[in-house]
Design a protein around this motif. Structure first.
Motif, PDB file in Angstrom:
ATOM      1  N   HIS A 479      -4.773 -12.655   2.146  1.00 52.47           N
ATOM      2  CA  HIS A 479      -4.136 -14.431   2.401  1.00 52.47           C
ATOM      3  C   HIS A 479      -3.617 -13.722   1.236  1.00 52.47           C
ATOM      4  N   SER A 480      -4.063 -12.934  -0.289  1.00 47.85           N
ATOM      5  CA  SER A 480      -3.544 -12.953  -1.954  1.00 47.85           C
ATOM      6  C   SER A 480      -1.902 -12.155  -1.547  1.00 47.85           C
ATOM      7  N   PRO A 481      -1.053 -12.247  -2.133  1.00 44.24           N
ATOM      8  CA  PRO A 481      -0.142 -11.084  -2.568  1.00 44.24           C
ATOM      9  C   PRO A 481      -0.600  -9.589  -2.142  1.00 44.24           C
ATOM     10  N   PHE A 482      -1.607  -9.474  -2.361  1.00 46.52           N
ATOM     11  CA  PHE A 482      -2.367  -7.747  -2.172  1.00 46.52           C
ATOM     12  C   PHE A 482      -2.059  -7.302  -0.770  1.00 46.52           C
ATOM     13  N   PHE A 484      -0.774  -9.194   1.677  1.00 44.84           N
ATOM     14  CA  PHE A 484       0.459 -10.042   2.694  1.00 44.84           C
ATOM     15  C   PHE A 484       1.481  -8.480   1.646  1.00 44.84           C
ATOM     16  N   ALA A 485       1.434  -7.639   1.139  1.00 45.94           N
ATOM     17  CA  ALA A 485       1.640  -6.733   0.720  1.00 45.94           C
ATOM     18  C   ALA A 485       1.951  -5.324   1.774  1.00 45.94           C
ATOM     19  N   THR A 499      12.253  -2.773  -0.720  1.00 43.30           N
ATOM     20  CA  THR A 499      12.119  -4.118  -2.046  1.00 43.30           C
ATOM     21  C   THR A 499      11.391  -3.757  -3.454  1.00 43.30           C
ATOM     22  N   ILE A 501       8.175  -2.420  -3.213  1.00 44.59           N
ATOM     23  CA  ILE A 501       6.758  -2.175  -2.939  1.00 44.59           C
ATOM     24  C   ILE A 501       6.663  -0.717  -2.964  1.00 44.59           C
ATOM     25  N   ILE A 506      -0.287   0.863  -2.555  1.00 41.89           N
ATOM     26  CA  ILE A 506      -0.249  -0.522  -1.228  1.00 41.89           C
ATOM     27  C   ILE A 506      -1.519   0.008  -0.584  1.00 41.89           C
TER      28      ILE A 506
ATOM     29  N   GLU C  98       8.123 -16.929   3.751  1.00 41.06           N
ATOM     30  CA  GLU C  98       6.728 -15.399   3.607  1.00 41.06           C
ATOM     31  C   GLU C  98       7.532 -13.988   3.472  1.00 41.06           C
ATOM     32  N   MET C 102       7.539 -12.263   0.006  1.00 37.61           N
ATOM     33  CA  MET C 102       7.373 -11.167  -0.162  1.00 37.61           C
ATOM     34  C   MET C 102       8.287 -10.481  -1.224  1.00 37.61           C
ATOM     35  N   ALA C 103       9.680 -10.879  -1.133  1.00 33.96           N
ATOM     36  CA  ALA C 103      10.936 -10.188  -2.191  1.00 33.96           C
ATOM     37  C   ALA C 103      10.316 -10.680  -3.737  1.00 33.96           C
ATOM     38  N   LEU C 105       7.586 -11.919  -4.706  1.00 31.83           N
ATOM     39  CA  LEU C 105       6.183 -11.523  -5.495  1.00 31.83           C
ATOM     40  C   LEU C 105       6.426  -9.574  -5.920  1.00 31.83           C
ATOM     41  N   SER C 106       7.070  -8.906  -4.919  1.00 25.93           N
ATOM     42  CA  SER C 106       7.779  -7.943  -6.012  1.00 25.93           C
ATOM     43  C   SER C 106       8.503  -8.007  -7.031  1.00 25.93           C
ATOM     44  N   GLU C 110       4.001  -8.976  -9.076  1.00 27.44           N
ATOM     45  CA  GLU C 110       3.130  -9.652  -8.629  1.00 27.44           C
ATOM     46  C   GLU C 110       2.227  -8.682  -7.558  1.00 27.44           C
ATOM     47  N   ILE C 111       1.962  -7.769  -6.476  1.00 24.18           N
ATOM     48  CA  ILE C 111       1.119  -7.507  -5.121  1.00 24.18           C
ATOM     49  C   ILE C 111      -0.005  -6.928  -4.920  1.00 24.18           C
ATOM     50  N   LEU C 112      -0.095  -6.464  -6.467  1.00 24.26           N
ATOM     51  CA  LEU C 112      -1.529  -5.825  -6.511  1.00 24.26           C
ATOM     52  C   LEU C 112      -2.531  -7.185  -7.251  1.00 24.26           C
ATOM     53  N   ARG C 113      -2.225  -8.463  -6.846  1.00 24.55           N
ATOM     54  CA  ARG C 113      -2.541  -9.520  -7.378  1.00 24.55           C
ATOM     55  C   ARG C 113      -3.779  -9.726  -6.488  1.00 24.55           C
ATOM     56  N   ALA C 118      -0.434 -15.792  -1.468  1.00 25.99           N
ATOM     57  CA  ALA C 118       0.145 -15.638  -1.097  1.00 25.99           C
ATOM     58  C   ALA C 118       1.814 -16.664  -1.036  1.00 25.99           C
ATOM     59  N   THR C 119       1.339 -16.868   0.483  1.00 24.40           N
ATOM     60  CA  THR C 119       2.371 -18.073   0.126  1.00 24.40           C
ATOM     61  C   THR C 119       3.139 -19.493  -0.925  1.00 24.40           C
TER      62      THR C 119
END
Lengths: 618, 250, 259
Positions: A479-482, A484-485, A499, A501, A506, C98, C102-103, C105-106, C110-113, C118-119
């Motif tokens: 559920h974290s940003p990671f 999701f990525a 975008t 990533i 990842i 979402e 996502m875009a 966050l990127s 912050e995508i590695l957090r 995320a939501t």
């Protein structure tokens, strides 16, 4: 020099079976998109059937007739498997069909045991070809010479079939877009069956042809799988010349390995594979795999949501049950639940890769067994305190996963999957062949937890806390940003890269993380058993985890966990029967056919149907 | 442009309608895509299926072929119900399906692509040979030994049509043939369709390009959200600007 | 006026075939520039080079004076170039919002957090982007069940998440009905105006091109053969020969005004 040439000739002769089995596998995959794990089993049946027929049929003609008949018999077995097991599941999600082939492996193992018994059978020598010929003064068995002639003939015949006949054109067309071939008036069902029969027959032929050089035993199904995958990966999926060349490279290398590096024959082929893939990522003659563009089946995955209150309730009740288990349960049930919890974490770590990451790892046992071995080696050789060994083990497994992932993630799709299996086999071979350090087949023993953890009840709570925490962490990361990525990279690699990533980074982190969690499970395992053996690193162990995740349901983490619990319980129940593999295999096949969404997925569907759960808005 | 539908094979004891679609319903997963859709394709005519993206045009094509199974309703081809049949059986009856997105076999050569489409001769349809198709699509003739992936988008589009014609169909389903190809190729495509019609083929064409539809169609079906909103001749549609404004133009 | 995006002698050959042959052009600030040409003329190759998907054989690409060729797609994106795809690419397992989150966050690195949800991140910003493309009312729907035209608009919102200075659109209206095409291009034109974005797009629908593009370039066999406004291109006999044909499959009136 003479010796050198003789070695090469022996290698070329040995390539024969490997080539035939690899060809069959890649042919079947091309058209049906199913990685037929039971292909090794078909090879085994070929060997056994050939053996029996050779006992019955006399003379040289009988010998060769037996080989051809063995191929035909296995072709028919293939048709039966295709019609009875695979046809009902073609409409299921792509990878789910794999599980059906796992079931077939188990069924065939027990059937072979019933028919031919547990003892290894030594293959009869070919009548009329018993002696040797001297080439440049070196003795070459006559049968090798025969194989040297036969294999190119079969290869040419296959090449002709695939490129010069309409059947071959149709097969190649179906490899690319089977739905379209159907829409153009070709009966897909029979094309599939035909291809499956041909691929199976080739495996059977391979099994029978190697009899005079080897024999038949109950382990040959798994033993051939890794070399075959290596050959397919090196040669390039779907390429006949590639498979031929790769089979030759591996076999010749193996012959030299036996002479010069007898301690590392198994490892050698993986080294070659890694080198080839570094230079040509899709194999010598392979092309980039673009799978599933058309005719993909299964519903799109749904967005993930926080757990519902009902779900939370169920989890809490279950946990409370576990907490109070030592009060009521026997120590036997404690050990069983400990095993189960460890297995649940192992399955959950694979689910994270497979479900969330879309990274199908066929070799997850490498990290489970890896974690176990790292802890055991630390205890055995450096008298590390258990607590430190326990903490280092998952890190070691995670690092191993990072290294393996770094190579494997250069590839995608089925190449990636096969490569992970090959690497797991590499780890297994290292442990198995490096006996002086790892104890080889005898394993490492006397690996017990620290004093304070020794009591069964204490260790049970230890495992309970770590497993549950591990599973919750895996869930949270989803559920974290990671997380999701990671899903973004799975859903649309193209959009994710476009975008900003770094999808490979990842995925590599995810691979390492899953390896870490697998290693944690392995560390808990080794201290609960007190020992570890190479079979914790085996293909079969990786398959256990895959079966569990698929049977449970790939789409939710709960699937992996429920599947693991169910599987352990089932295994416990069935192990008391003599032919438990047969029962297990049949049950797996049954579940695959009856519940194509997996256990959890099908329960969810059922709940929706009767209105317990709200259906997603359209 | 003829609306009469007097194809050369009309005399051959055939029903007036080559294809009849009667209140079919189709689903993609849970999504209800076609809702009681009905229309007919009179023998020898070109019928254009119009509507916005997602309206269900491609699904209609696939439902006729049973690549998407219809849940209810019926489809009759030359008077015979075909909803219980599998796609390859339907193709063998003489329905030729040309998919959108140029789904040629890119690893196969042009000739091999044609071989996949090859079917036995049919008494009520033109018997196509590779040479005849190369006459129809001269660009392909030069490239007969090239692999599909070496062809340009326009050539690939022509190859999908040629491949299906190798099955000697009497009815052609053409899914968005003008999509993503240069205007000059679209014009060629229009000529080909007109020629095929003169050879006696009945054609169902799904299309976004209204200009193109105007050039080739005899009859029009407009669908919106899987429902039929208009069915009539091209002329009837052109006489009712409110139809065009509501569903097609800006 | 200076160019935001500029190519100099951009060339790509595959073996003996010159897919893109010495192409030089500039995209001006606030411009809607169309790149048209026959299938196989090199439009996609050209586009892919601008986005870093493939490496050029020779030549250079500049973004606001800074050389960007040789960078990876994700690096070019970070420099402020957004893109949409010919065939939509969205994250099908996620909801509409979402996808946009996502875009974002990127964009915010912050995508590695792993310790946040995320939501819960950048919901308002994502909603604002969705409002801009008129998708706010469908924000919480599952992407996989949406109509194609809606996916196109989500892609546009994703492409605008990092406030790009240049937007590359590969056949933006492919697969859409005439009505939707006009709507999407009107939306794009409005975005160009409101957000100070410059757009380069490829397209086969001449109605869309002639009605919306400020300037048109024609590519044939890898070379730029013409450049100008609708009028110039429409009347260019060379372009007619290789691409436009007799003009029977697009609107004939010189400037089709769409209401």
């Amino acid at each position: 020099m003479e010796f050198f040439i003789a070695q090469i000739l022996t290698g070329l002769a040995n390539a024969s079976s490997l080539f035939l089995v690899a060809c069959g596998l890649s042919l079947i995959f091309g058209v049906t998109r199913i990685v037929n794990f039971a292909h090794g089993s078909l090879y085994m049946i070929g060997a056994y059937t050939g053996y029996t027929l050779m006992q019955v049929l006399p003379g040289a003609i009988g010998f060769w007739a037996a080989i051809i008949l063995a191929g035909l018999v296995v072709g028919i077995v293939g048709v039966l498997i295709e019609i009875l097991v695979l046809r009902p599941v073609y409409r299921a999600p792509e990878l789910f069909q794999l599980v059906a082939t796992f079931g077939v492996i188990l069924v065939i193992q027990d059937l072979a045991l019933m028919i031919w018994g547990p003892q290894d059978l030594l293959g009869p020598r070919a009548p009329g070809l018993r002696g040797v010929v001297r080439i440049l003064g070196e003795p070459i068995p006559k049968y090798d010479i025969a194989l040297l002639i036969i294999t190119p003939i079969i290869a040419l015949a296959l090449w002709y079939l695939m490129t010069q006949t309409r059947m071959g054109v149709l097969v190649r067309a179906a490899t690319q877009d089977r739905e379209m071939v159907g829409a153009l008036g070709v009966n897909q069902a029979w094309l599939f069956t035909g291809v499956f029969a041909l691929g199976s027959a080739l495996a059977g032929l391979g099994g029978a042809l190697q009899l005079p050089k080897g024999g038949a035993d109950l382990l040959m199904d798994f033993n051939i799988l890794a070399p075959v995958f290596v050959v397919v990966v090196i040669g390039g999926m779907g390429s006949l010349p590639g498979a031929y060349l790769a089979a030759i490279i591996i076999s010749v290398l193996n012959v030299f390995g036996v002479t010069y590096l007898p301690q590392s024959t198994l490892v050698l082929m993986f080294v070659v594979m890694i080198v080839v893939l570094m230079i040509r990522p899709y194999g010598l003659f392979g092309r980039e795999e673009v799978a599933g563009e058309h005719g993909q089946v299964g519903e799109p995955e749904r967005p993930i949501k926080p757990a519902s209150s009902v779900m939370r309730g169920i989890v809490v009740v279950l946990l409370i049950g576990f907490v109070f288990l030592p009060l009521g349960g026997s120590s036997y049930s404690l050990v069983f639940v400990t095993d189960m919890l460890i297995f649940c974490l192992f399955a959950a770590s694979l689910h994270f890769l497979l479900g969330t990451g879309g990274l199908v790892s066929f070799g997850h046992a490498a990290y489970f067994g890896g974690g176990a071995y790292i802890a055991a080696l630390l205890i055995t050789y450096s008298e590390t305190p258990m607590e430190i060994a326990f903490v280092l083990a998952p890190f070691g497994a995670g690092l191993t996963a990072l290294a393996i992932g770094w190579v494997c993630l250069r590839l995608t799709g089925v190449y990636f999957a096969m490569l992970t299996l090959a690497f797991a086999q590499l780890v297994w071979s290292l442990v198995f062949q490096w006996g002086s350090v790892t104890g080889g087949d005898d394993g490492l023993v006397n690996i017990w937890p620290a004093e304070w953890l020794k009591p069964t009840v204490t260790y049970f709570y230890f495992v309970l806390i770590l497993s549950v925490a591990g599973i919750l962490l895996l869930r949270h990361v989803q559920h974290s940003p990671f997380g999701f990525a990671l899903r973004a990279a799975r859903d649309s690699h193209r959009q994710a890269e476009a975008t900003g990533i770094n999808t490979r980074q990842i995925q590599l982190i995810a691979f390492g993380f899953a390896g870490f969690m697998g290693g944690l499970a392995g560390a808990m395992f080794v201290f609960s058993k007190g020992s570890v053996f190479p079979n914790e690193l085996e293909i079969a162990r990786s398959f256990d985890a895959l079966i569990v995740v698929f049977l449970g349901g790939v789409k939710t983490l709960a699937g992996g966990v429920v599947g693991a619990g169910f599987f352990k319980g089932l295994e416990e129940t069935l192990l008391r029967f003599e032919y438990w593999r047969l029962l297990m295999g049949l049950l797996i096949i049954f579940i695959v056919i009856a519940a194509p969404e997996g256990i959890v997925g099908s329960l969810r569907k059922g709940a929706e149907r009767i209105g317990l759960r709200r259906v997603e808005n359209q | 442009m003829s609306i009469s539908g007097e194809g050369v094979f009309l005399q051959m004891n055939q029903a007036r309608n080559m294809l009849e679609v009667r209140s079919i319903n189709s689903f993609y997963g849970k999504a209800h895509v076609l809702r009681d859709l009905s229309f007919e394709a009179p023998t020898g005519e070109v019928i254009a299926l119009l509507g916005r993206n997602g309206a269900g045009k491609s699904t209609t094509m696939k439902s006729v072929m049973q690549i998407v199974r219809t849940q209810s309703g019926d489809v009759f081809f030359k008077g015979q119900s075909i909803t219980k049949l599998l796609p390859h059986k339907i193709a063998k009856l003489g329905l030729g399906y040309v998919p959108e997105d140029r789904r040629i076999f890119t690893d196969l050569t042009v000739i091999e692509n044609l071989i996949v489409g090859q079917q036995p001769e049919r008494i009520d349809a033109v018997k196509w040979t590779q040479e005849m198709l190369f006459d129809l699509f001269p660009n392909l003739a030069e490239r007969r030994n090239n692999r599909g992936k070496a062809l340009s988008g326009g050539e690939q589009q022509m190859l999908t049509i040629a491949r299906t014609l190798m099955g000697n169909p009497s009815f052609l389903l053409l899914d968005e043939p003008s999509e993503g190809v240069a205007p000059i190729i679209v014009e060629q495509m229009a000529k080909v369709i007109t020629q095929l019609k003169s050879e006696g083929l009945t054609i169902l064409l799904s299309e976004q390009n209204l200009h193109f539809a105007q050039l080739v169609a005899d009859r029009v079906v407009i669908i919106e959200s899987g429902k039929q909103k208009f069915y009539g001749t091209l002329q009837e549609m052109n006489e009712r600007p409110e139809i065009r404004n509501a569903y097609l133009a800006a | 006026m200076t160019s935001v995006l500029e190519t100099k002698h951009l060339t790509k050959s595959f073996g003996a075939i010159m897919a893109v042959d010495d192409v030089s052009f500039g995209l001006k600030k606030g411009e809607l520039l169309a790149l048209i040409g026959p299938n196989g003329a090199g439009k996609s190759t050209c586009f892919n080079m601008l986005m870093g998907q493939i490496t050029e054989t020779s030549g250079e690409v500049f973004l606001e004076g800074q050389k960007i060729n040789g960078l990876l797609p994700r690096q070019i994106w970070r420099k402020g170039v957004g893109r949409t795809f010919q065939i939509t690419s969205t994250y099908s397992s996620m909801t509409v919002i979402e996808n946009v989150q996502m875009a974002l966050l990127s964009h915010h690195n912050e995508i590695l957090r792993i310790f946040s949800y995320a939501t819960l991140k950048y919901r308002e910003e994502a909603m604002a982007l969705l409002e801009m493309v008129n998708m706010a009312d469908q924000a919480d729907r599952h992407c996989a069940v949406l109509a194609y035209g809606d996916l196109k608009r989500i892609e546009l919102a994703i492409a605008l998440a990092h406030d790009p200075s240049v937007l590359l659109m590969d056949e933006p209206t492919a697969g859409m009905a005439p009505k939707e095409r006009v709507e999407l291009m009107q939306l794009t034109a409005k975005i160009v105006e409101d957000r100070d974005v410059s757009v380069l797009f490829t397209e086969h629908d001449m109605d869309v091109v002639f009605a919306n593009a400020h300037r048109i370039m024609v590519l044939n066999r890898g070379r730029l053969i013409a450049e100008g406004n609708s009028e110039d291109i429409r009347n260019n006999s060379l372009v007619q020969d290789v691409y436009l044909g007799g003009g029977s499959v697009f609107a004939n009136e010189p400037s089709a005004k769409h209401a």
